[in-house]
Scaffold this active site. Structure first.
Site, PDB file in Angstrom:
ATOM      1  N   CYS A  87     -13.526 -13.118 -16.587  1.00 45.16           N
ATOM      2  CA  CYS A  87     -14.248 -14.166 -17.746  1.00 45.16           C
ATOM      3  C   CYS A  87     -13.418 -15.497 -17.968  1.00 45.16           C
ATOM      4  O   CYS A  87     -13.616 -16.189 -17.011  1.00 45.16           O
ATOM      5  CB  CYS A  87     -14.217 -13.350 -19.291  1.00 45.16           C
ATOM      6  SG  CYS A  87     -15.324 -14.169 -20.277  1.00 45.16           S
ATOM      7  N   HIS A 196     -16.163  -7.506 -18.028  1.00 43.48           N
ATOM      8  CA  HIS A 196     -14.982  -6.991 -18.443  1.00 43.48           C
ATOM      9  C   HIS A 196     -14.349  -5.880 -18.057  1.00 43.48           C
ATOM     10  O   HIS A 196     -14.800  -4.811 -18.740  1.00 43.48           O
ATOM     11  CB  HIS A 196     -14.822  -7.070 -19.878  1.00 43.48           C
ATOM     12  CG  HIS A 196     -14.632  -8.542 -20.410  1.00 43.48           C
ATOM     13  ND1 HIS A 196     -13.561  -9.406 -20.738  1.00 43.48           N
ATOM     14  CD2 HIS A 196     -15.738  -9.780 -20.487  1.00 43.48           C
ATOM     15  CE1 HIS A 196     -13.782 -10.576 -20.981  1.00 43.48           C
ATOM     16  NE2 HIS A 196     -15.095 -10.632 -21.003  1.00 43.48           N
ATOM     17  N   GLU A 198     -11.676  -4.461 -17.787  1.00 46.04           N
ATOM     18  CA  GLU A 198     -10.882  -3.600 -18.855  1.00 46.04           C
ATOM     19  C   GLU A 198     -11.159  -3.037 -20.002  1.00 46.04           C
ATOM     20  O   GLU A 198     -10.576  -2.502 -20.881  1.00 46.04           O
ATOM     21  CB  GLU A 198      -9.706  -4.708 -19.224  1.00 46.04           C
ATOM     22  CG  GLU A 198     -10.245  -5.664 -20.141  1.00 46.04           C
ATOM     23  CD  GLU A 198     -11.069  -6.849 -19.706  1.00 46.04           C
ATOM     24  OE1 GLU A 198     -11.459  -6.770 -18.753  1.00 46.04           O
ATOM     25  OE2 GLU A 198     -10.996  -7.992 -20.564  1.00 46.04           O
TER      26      GLU A 198
END
Ligand SMILES: Nc1ncnc2c1ncn2[C@@H]1O[C@H](COP(=O)(O)OP(=O)(O)O)[C@@H](O)[C@H]1O
Lengths: 227, 87, 639, 87
Positions: A87, A196, A198
């Site tokens: 991002c 994302h 994560e």
């Protein structure tokens, strides 16, 4: 020996804690790096996390690019250090010219957060070798300026060299050209991704565990890499 | 064909976090003689016929600027100050 | 900001004994203002020398008797700066003068709780949830600013509540946003709603706080008065709890965060203009612009200061700016304070003392620091790139045991000399007249049973379609997609669930569930039961996740307290919430009152918004809502 | 004191969704003779000493504009075109 993966904190980084958690869950040791400190403290790979570095007021990533730590990372990346930009991290990599193109305002002009299906187009990078080419994964996307743009020649080159790493499937959340969600540099060690990974590493908090693959990939890559 | 340019800037008393962030970043680029930076919007309007300043002013007032926090100016600009001629 | 002060000191009918000094009679209101009123700075000696000078107290919202009272307290007329301070601190917003007498029920009826570490009267209530951890949460309104400038109004609403949570020593970890708009198809809703949603998202997303729920409700009664309420949840180690008392004479008063500008000075700017003609440019309330990046740095800097035990006291700067922070911190400790106002970093050098004191510039905190730790504090601020400036010093209480005084100078001129408690605690308190609204009987008689019922399948189909199309029942994804719900990686449940669930301890799985609910239509029909129903709904939503509800926060959105009908609604709502909490056995830990949500004589529906917090020992055991569509999966559901 | 103004606009071939959104909204305001709207940034830089055009150009090139997607112009502007003089 466990791999050490650096996670950079810029003022305004938000997903740095999450990235460190993902690194840990993947089995590596997260090392927090500070934007003002040019040293990489011997890490084997670096994650530039999501967020709004320096408020992202001018252009996302524009100011972060000049952080002392970035100068070191740019050099190291050119020398093969695996770097993942998520991002805001992707935006910074483009601003730093480690990746081509730019990320602009979402075409619909809104911030958008949703669970997004991606197709892994290239499993040949340091960050995607745990996937099968063509594999579909479910990962949260959340951005206001995630629309990937580049001139036609650049886009054609990315396609021709297999450097489009992932594409949006089932709806493009931001208007990115050719549904591009992630790209890599020619060497495959630097990857920028808008969604994302994560946030998809724990069943309790994510829509899937698909994000883990990005982090286990780099460990696999490091084991295979000549010392 | 000349265009109408509308410049929209935050009123002077309103906080400009964008400008401030840029000003704070300059020393890292080795620039130390900048006193202030203010960031606003520049809007280029191309009319299909003759450029119409009054019309542009109306558009600016209703749509482009937020009068609660922003001021604007409207002016006619020859091509050489607009995008086509940029380096 | 003080919230729900639970103690009533006195009523305007029972002024404290006047100080010994004689008080000049107030001059006739027709006299023109002195020519130099706006020119030089109005000092304390000058105020003593010019007792008859006309002051625009009425324009500042102070009543005749309130102005008299200030003169009693000071033994002279207030200076310009003092007048600004009293007008702010004695406003409805800060003094709770109309609501105080009712709100004390929350304390009186509250069940005993051994979890409550800080309660009503603090920046936010703090509840202990394990041996080591506590959580703090609070909901607050930013209604009017969000109507004037939807994006910035909503954004700074989020920023304000986050600083309240931060001031308690907590790391903010989630936000929620109960919203009310006018009719969905009204043109002004097209201006207000997108701006508000973008503002809530813009600020919360940039701070890295997941949005875990809220409400979007449309009703024509909110057309000119949309409601933007914002809730923040924070987590702290029990031993990191902070307080606002400016204890320890000799300690340094530090202002940290953004520079001070002419933000939101609003009504106080009448002080700057010698003529008080209507529509004077100066009186236009100036909008506050938020800088979430600065707030993010402020959060990190404060948490680092707490962990290194570098601050004695801390207070956020909210609606009443420095005025509120200086007086509240001093009053809480009974100390005095000496402030050099010209040390405040200004965005605009031409600002005058009363403007600096009244400024609502965002992203600022006031710290009380031991002199030996000042350097470390300034270093931490520098590390995070925020301004920090020593602007004053804590002074001892007076030798006779009386609290100290707040002395403020501006370029060596004494411009303020007040007892801080007189602004914070001794404000006016009103028992306002209340009367059940005359139309209530008619409204209540108009029962649902009198409505025509769909008589055949076709009519039933029509009804169902109409309901599905109702904006109040429609999917809220357009709104919720603009909010980050993943950041921090601890969001276990969020939209479209009825409660948000946040994990607060990764090792043990300890977490909390939160729900905010309100129903203005029910409350309009019966404010007592309507409020209980809002509480019950939030309580149920929390309970069905598997959490044990333990604490309540609330935001009471009402019309003008000067309208006896509104005041009655308010009193009933408070009574309902206090009774409901007593019955359920959980305390109200804090909240906020928003009055004057009214256009002309038309008030909004009384809209108490109630937030309930519950604890889950292990979030792995949470119970999600049924029928959750699997993204990317097949969406057919069997009923 | 004159200021330096840096105007940053998206390159013509880059899609400008904001400008497009404004252009699309115009017919609703009764405006039908606008052919295109482009929205960029206007940055006003005040130097502590003499305004320095070269310095400003360097800042623009390094920081204010992204050459991949944006063009910029730098010019000196007298006070009457800047914030102070706005209506
Ligand atoms: N303003 C808002 N901000 C964040 N979440 C919201 C907002 N409005 C609604 N939501 C969320 O969207 C979901 C659906 O809302 P709603 O349709 O009002 O649910 P319900 O009718 O079950 O209360 C809930 O999870 C709610 O918390």
């Amino acid at each position: 020996m466990t791999a050490r993966v650096g996670v950079v904190t810029f003022p305004g980084s938000l997903d740095d804690g999450d990235a460190a958690r993902a690194v840990r869950i993947a089995g590596a040791e997260p090392v927090r790096l500070w934007h003002g400190d040019p040293r990489l403290h011997g890490v084997d790979a670096v994650v530039l996390p999501g967020g709004f570095s320096y408020g992202d007021y001018l252009r996302c990533g524009a100011i972060a690019r000049f952080a002392p730590v970035m100068e070191t990372i740019v050099d190291a990346a050119r020398g093969g250090l695996p770097v993942l930009g998520v991002c805001n991290g992707f935006q910074i990599l483009c601003e730093a010219h480690l990746l081509p193109g730019a990320l602009t305002r979402n075409q619909h002009l809104h911030f958008r957060n949703r669970d997004q299906v991606l197709r892994i187009e290239s499993a040949g990078t340091a960050w995607t070798n745990a996937f099968q080419p063509g594999q579909e994964v479910l990962i949260p996307v959340k951005n206001g300026e995630g629309c990937y743009v580049a001139d036609t020649a650049t886009l054609d080159q990315l396609e021709a060299e297999g450097r489009v790493v992932a594409r949006y499937v089932g709806g493009n959340p931001n208007g990115s050209q050719r549904d591009i969600a992630a790209i890599t540099n020619p060497a495959g060690n630097v990857v920028g991704i808008m969604p994302h990974p994560e946030h998809a590493v724990e069943a309790l908090t994510g829509p899937s565990l698909d994000g883990l693959g990005f982090f286990t990939s780099v460990l696999k890559h490091l084991v295979g890499a000549p010392a | 064909m000349p265009r109408v340019v509308v410049d929209v800037m935050l009123k002077p008393e309103i906080l400009d976090p964008q400008g401030q962030a840029v000003a704070n970043a300059l020393p890292r680029l080795g620039v130390s003689d900048v006193a202030s930076v203010r960031i606003g919007r520049r809007i280029e309007i191309e009319f299909s016929g003759e450029p119409d300043l009054d019309r542009a002013r109306e558009i600016a007032d209703k749509l482009l600027a937020n009068p609660v926090i922003e001021d604007f100016t409207v002016r006619l600009v020859e091509a050489d100050e607009t995008a086509d001629a940029r380096s | 900001m003080t919230t729900h002060p639970d103690e009533v000191r006195e009523t305007p009918e029972a002024f404290p004994a006047a100080p010994a000094q004689p008080v000049e009679p107030r001059p006739a209101a027709v006299a023109p203002p002195a020519a130099d009123w706006a020119a030089g700075v109005d000092t304390v000696p000058r105020a003593g020398d010019t007792p008859g000078e006309l002051q625009p107290y009425a324009e500042l919202g102070l009543r005749d008797d309130e102005y008299d009272r200030i003169r009693h307290i000071l033994g002279r007329r207030p200076t310009q700066a003092e007048l600004a301070m009293y007008s702010i601190m004695w406003s409805e917003h800060c003094s709770y003068k109309s609501s105080k007498v009712h709100l004390r029920q929350f304390g009186e009826k509250a069940p005993p709780s051994d979890r409550l570490l800080a309660g009503i009267g603090e920046n936010a209530g703090v509840v202990q949830v394990s041996d080591e951890l506590a959580v703090t949460f609070k909901v607050e309104s930013h209604n009017h600013p969000s109507f004037v400038e939807p994006y910035q109004g909503a954004a700074t609403g989020v920023g304000g509540i986050v600083r309240d949570i931060l001031a308690m020593g907590a790391r903010p970890v989630a936000v929620m946003d109960p919203l009310r708009f006018g009719a969905a198809d009204h043109p002004d809703t097209a201006r207000v709603l997108p701006g508000v949603v973008a503002g809530v998202g813009g600020y919360g997303n940039c701070l890295g706080l997941p949005n875990i729920g809220g409400e979007v409700v449309f009703d024509p009664c909110y057309q000119g008065n949309p409601l933007v309420n914002a809730l923040c949840l924070g987590v702290l180690p029990v031993n990191r709890l902070q307080n606002k008392a400016a204890a320890g004479p000799g300690n340094v008063v530090v202002l940290m965060g953004a520079k001070t500008g002419r933000d939101g000075i609003g009504g106080v700017s009448v002080l700057a203009s010698a003529t008080f003609d209507e529509g004077s440019e100066q009186r236009r309330p100036s909008v506050q612009v938020g800088d979430p990046f600065m707030e993010k740095l402020l959060i990190e800097a404060c948490l680092e200061l707490y962990d290194a035990q570098l601050v004695v006291g801390i207070q956020d700067l909210g609606g009443a700016g420095l005025t509120c922070a200086l007086t509240e911190t001093a009053a809480a400790a009974g100390t005095g304070m000496r402030v050099w106002l010209e040390r405040v970093p200004l965005r605009e050098p031409s600002m005058e003392p009363h403007e600096i004191l009244a400024s609502e510039s965002q992203e600022r905190m006031l710290l009380v620091v031991e002199p030996a730790k000042l350097d470390a504090v300034l270093k931490t601020a520098e590390k995070w790139g925020v301004w920090a400036t020593a602007i004053g010093e804590v002074t001892p209480p007076s030798p006779d045991g009386q609290p100290g005084r707040l002395l403020i100078t501006w370029r060596d001129q004494l411009v303020v000399d007040v007892p801080p408690g007189s602004l914070v605690d001794d404000g006016p308190v009103y028992a306002r007249p209340m009367r059940e609204p005359a139309d209530l009987i008619l409204l209540q008689a108009d029962r649902a049973e009198t409505l025509p019922r769909p008589a055949d399948p076709e009519a039933l189909r029509e009804t169902v379609l109409r309901m599905i199309a109702s904006p109040n029942l429609a999917d809220k994804t357009w709104v919720t997609e603009q909010y980050d719900r993943y950041v921090l990686g601890n969001t276990v449940l969020a939209q479209p669930e009825d409660s948000g669930v946040i994990r607060i301890d990764e090792r043990t799985g300890l977490g909390v569930a939160l729900s905010v609910d309100g129903n203005g239509r029910y409350a309009r029909l019966d404010p007592y039961h309507g409020t209980k129903l809002a509480l019950a709904e939030a309580y149920r939503n929390v309970a069905v996740t598997g959490a044990k509800p333990i604490a309540v926060t609330n935001c009471l959105n009402f019309g003008s307290p000067e309208d006896p009908g509104v005041m009655w609604q308010f009193a009933e709502a408070v009574r309902g919430l206090a009774d409901g909490c007593a019955e359920l056995g959980i305390p109200v830990t804090g909240g906020n009152v928003s009055f004057y949500n009214q256009t002309g004589a038309a008030a909004i529906h009384p809209t108490p918004v109630v937030g309930v917090l519950g604890v889950l020992d292990d979030v792995a055991n949470r119970v999600p809502m049924g029928f959750v569509p699997r993204p990317g999966g097949d969406h057919d559901q069997l009923f």
